[in-house]
Design a protein around this motif. Sequence first.
Motif, PDB file in Angstrom:
ATOM      1  N   VAL A  18       0.809  -1.230   0.000  1.00 43.70           N
ATOM      2  CA  VAL A  18       0.000   0.000   0.000  1.00 43.70           C
ATOM      3  C   VAL A  18       0.841   1.279   0.000  1.00 43.70           C
ATOM      4  N   SER A  38      -9.324   8.607  -2.803  1.00 44.60           N
ATOM      5  CA  SER A  38      -9.543   7.600  -1.765  1.00 44.60           C
ATOM      6  C   SER A  38      -8.768   6.325  -2.105  1.00 44.60           C
ATOM      7  N   GLY A  39      -8.104   5.773  -1.085  1.00 43.09           N
ATOM      8  CA  GLY A  39      -7.357   4.538  -1.279  1.00 43.09           C
ATOM      9  C   GLY A  39      -5.942   4.719  -1.799  1.00 43.09           C
ATOM     10  N   CYS A  40      -5.464   5.974  -1.888  1.00 43.90           N
ATOM     11  CA  CYS A  40      -4.119   6.194  -2.444  1.00 43.90           C
ATOM     12  C   CYS A  40      -3.020   5.976  -1.407  1.00 43.90           C
ATOM     13  N   THR A  44      -2.735   6.188   5.525  1.00 41.74           N
ATOM     14  CA  THR A  44      -1.817   5.144   5.991  1.00 41.74           C
ATOM     15  C   THR A  44      -0.426   5.725   6.212  1.00 41.74           C
ATOM     16  N   ASP A 209      -1.973   5.268  -5.582  1.00 39.45           N
ATOM     17  CA  ASP A 209      -1.657   3.845  -5.390  1.00 39.45           C
ATOM     18  C   ASP A 209      -0.408   3.647  -4.531  1.00 39.45           C
TER      19      ASP A 209
END
Length: 353
Positions: A18, A38-40, A44, A209
């Motif tokens: 990730v 979102s989700g990049c 995190t 990503d």
Amino acid sequence: MAQVALKNVNKSFGTIHVIRDVDLEVNKGEFVVFVGPSGCGKSTLLRLIAGLETISDGQIVIADRPVMDLPPSERGIAMVFQSYALYPHMTVFNNMAFSLDLQGIPKKEIEERVTAAATILQMEHLLDRRPAALSGGQRQRVAIGRAIVRNPEVFLFDEPLSNLDAALRHETRVEIAKLHAQLGATTIYVTHDQVEAMTLADKIVVLKDGEVMQVGSPMELFNYPANEFVASFLGSPTMNFFDGILGPIAKGGDTAGFIGAGINVRKGIRLVSKEKAEGAEVRIGIRPQHLTIDPKGTIEGTVSLIERLGTETVVELVSPDGKPFRFASPKNLDLNVGDTANFSFLVSKVHLF
């Protein structure tokens, strides 16, 4: 001297990678914004800095100390979350003082710190209230105040305005900008909102990503995007793209021509990459604000939608080959759905990918 340094940081959850090879420096007093869809991996990455997640590989340094083996409480950071996470049974004062009390700080110093933070945030009159008696914006200010009293090396904000309505988002965003100017604290801020990124940041980190696409000042990224993703993500309405082939390349290889989509530019378009040869398939990007209505213009479109926003008018069009694109102008345009319009543009404002 970097206040926060990430060196070849990686994070995997099982077989899912990730965060990929992130190298980044945040200087002392700098306001850095992580932005992306979102989700990049932006939240995190923030959690890795905070110590709420462990890194799979690499190094994180805060104030010249490697912190990979330190718990969050010993990293010199204070974090403001998307949810306010206030104790409902405690007053505003006690919510802000709680972490200091746990550290065994003398009551007099706690009172001084809380009072000073409340003054900065203009909420001295709220100290005796409980969270249920506060608005969403006031609760977020309490969460920020709880971070300020800790005097951290680094402030971490994880989408702190997401739960607020549009008016409060703007108001609180302005307060955060003023707070940073007043405190001069090193700040890392996560958002998916490009307006927040452009208005708050000294430096923007664009992620996709789990990889860093580009790092730079807001206007540097807006005017000189490193790739098509950065160009399309920053700017509203999003950039228009037209496909064609690379025309003649100028001496030195800094600019080139473009042929396609009814456009024939002999030279002057800045090359993002100098690897392609004349005749290669390429794509140009033109921001909606950089198009100009011109009866002799080479870009033609049929109006499919008009959005009159007051400060500007956004027109959606479809080219003869079926490709949608947009035009934006501060003027109240005399156009209607179904009309055909032609556009020209300044070659110096075009991006070639």
